[in-house]
Design a protein around this motif. Structure first.
Motif, mmCIF file in Angstrom:
data_model
loop_
_atom_site.group_PDB
_atom_site.id
_atom_site.type_symbol
_atom_site.label_atom_id
_atom_site.label_comp_id
_atom_site.label_asym_id
_atom_site.label_seq_id
_atom_site.Cartn_x
_atom_site.Cartn_y
_atom_site.Cartn_z
ATOM 1 N N LEU A 1 -3.515 3.605 -3.415
ATOM 2 C CA LEU A 1 -3.574 3.056 -2.063
ATOM 3 C C LEU A 1 -4.582 1.922 -1.946
ATOM 4 O O LEU A 1 -4.275 0.853 -1.416
ATOM 5 N N VAL B 1 0.833 -1.210 0.000
ATOM 6 C CA VAL B 1 0.000 0.000 0.000
ATOM 7 C C VAL B 1 0.863 1.255 0.000
ATOM 8 O O VAL B 1 0.604 2.215 -0.738
ATOM 9 N N GLY C 1 0.776 3.668 -3.274
ATOM 10 C CA GLY C 1 0.227 4.997 -3.056
ATOM 11 C C GLY C 1 1.226 6.091 -3.371
ATOM 12 O O GLY C 1 0.909 7.082 -4.041
ATOM 13 N N THR D 1 -3.712 8.910 -6.271
ATOM 14 C CA THR D 1 -3.171 8.482 -4.983
ATOM 15 C C THR D 1 -4.132 7.534 -4.273
ATOM 16 O O THR D 1 -3.727 6.476 -3.773
ATOM 17 N N ALA D 2 -5.405 7.905 -4.221
ATOM 18 C CA ALA D 2 -6.401 7.058 -3.564
ATOM 19 C C ALA D 2 -6.557 5.729 -4.277
ATOM 20 O O ALA D 2 -6.658 4.668 -3.646
ATOM 21 N N CYS E 1 1.036 8.752 -6.742
ATOM 22 C CA CYS E 1 1.065 10.188 -6.439
ATOM 23 C C CYS E 1 2.199 10.875 -7.195
ATOM 24 O O CYS E 1 1.987 11.886 -7.873
#
Length: 236
Positions: free
Chosen positions: A110, A73, A77, A106-107, A81
């Motif tokens: 993740l 993760v 992530g 980014t979300a 980004c």
């Protein structure tokens, strides 16, 4: 001297006196002038370096193996980004970063690429497709590049993008995301297969289970740059 150097590496009390003596210029000059002592000192220094690097590497591997999902993760992530920022600033030459757009990547990195794909690649695939034979690898790649990518990844990406960029979730969010997915799916899948089919053949055949998601994240840095440049602008 080598025995004392060995004590220095192992951390025994004897190393303290040796370290103190070697820190004095007079003793260091003596070592450098004496070929035998210099050779022994070089051996000890090399052993210390190898010991420190090996310990660091082993410790890192243990931490990754103990918390593989957290590592996946974090890597994915961060990767998504940075990849989007790189595209916005270097490729698109934007004067300011669109942070809402960056949050989409980014979300997604993740949640989907990190957490979900760790479970998919490292836990579910070994059960669904056990082994690393050529036929098993082919099944993994076929499922990943059809069901996972075509039916899960892209539809979810477009829905998340619409929700974040419009700052709301409603029925039309699904409709608009679905429309973009339908309009772009042929080009999206073709672009995806050019990179991911060979990359996933390597992933599912030789990469250890707990490194599969981080490996995919590494390859995905390039892919995220491509996706960001092609689909980052929701109005394009």
């Amino acid at each position: 001297f080598t025995a004392q150097a060995g004590s220095f590496i192992s951390g025994t009390p004897r190393s303290s006196s040796l370290a103190q003596r070697m820190s004095r210029p007079r003793h260091m000059a003596m070592v450098l002038k004496n070929p035998a002592m210099k050779a022994s000192f070089d051996v000890a220094s090399e052993a210390t370096h190898k010991f420190s690097f090996s310990a660091l590497k082993e410790g890192l591997q243990k931490r990754i193996a103990a918390r593989p999902m957290a590592f996946a993760v974090l890597v994915t992530g961060t990767k998504t980004c940075l990849a989007d920022i790189l595209v916005q600033k270097s490729w698109e030459k934007k004067p300011e970063i669109d942070w809402r757009r960056n949050f989409v990547f980014t979300a997604f990195g993740l949640g989907y690429l990190g957490a979900f794909q760790y479970v998919l690649y490292s836990r579910w695939f070994p059960v669904w497709f056990p082994g690393t034979s050529a036929s098993t690898t082919a099944k993994c790649v076929a499922f990943d590049q059809s069901v996972n990518t075509g039916m899960w990844y892209y539809p979810l990406f477009y829905v998340v993008q619409d929700a974040v960029m419009n700052a709301k979730i409603e029925v039309n969010t699904l409709r608009r995301g679905g429309e973009r997915y339908s309009r772009n799916i042929f080009a999206d899948m073709t672009n995806c297969w050019k990179l991911w089919v060979p990359a996933q053949i390597v992933n599912f055949s030789v990469v250890p289970l707990h490194y599969r998601a981080p490996y995919a994240a590494g390859v995905s840095f390039l892919w995220t740059c491509i996706l960001s440049s092609l689909r980052g602008d929701i109005n394009a």
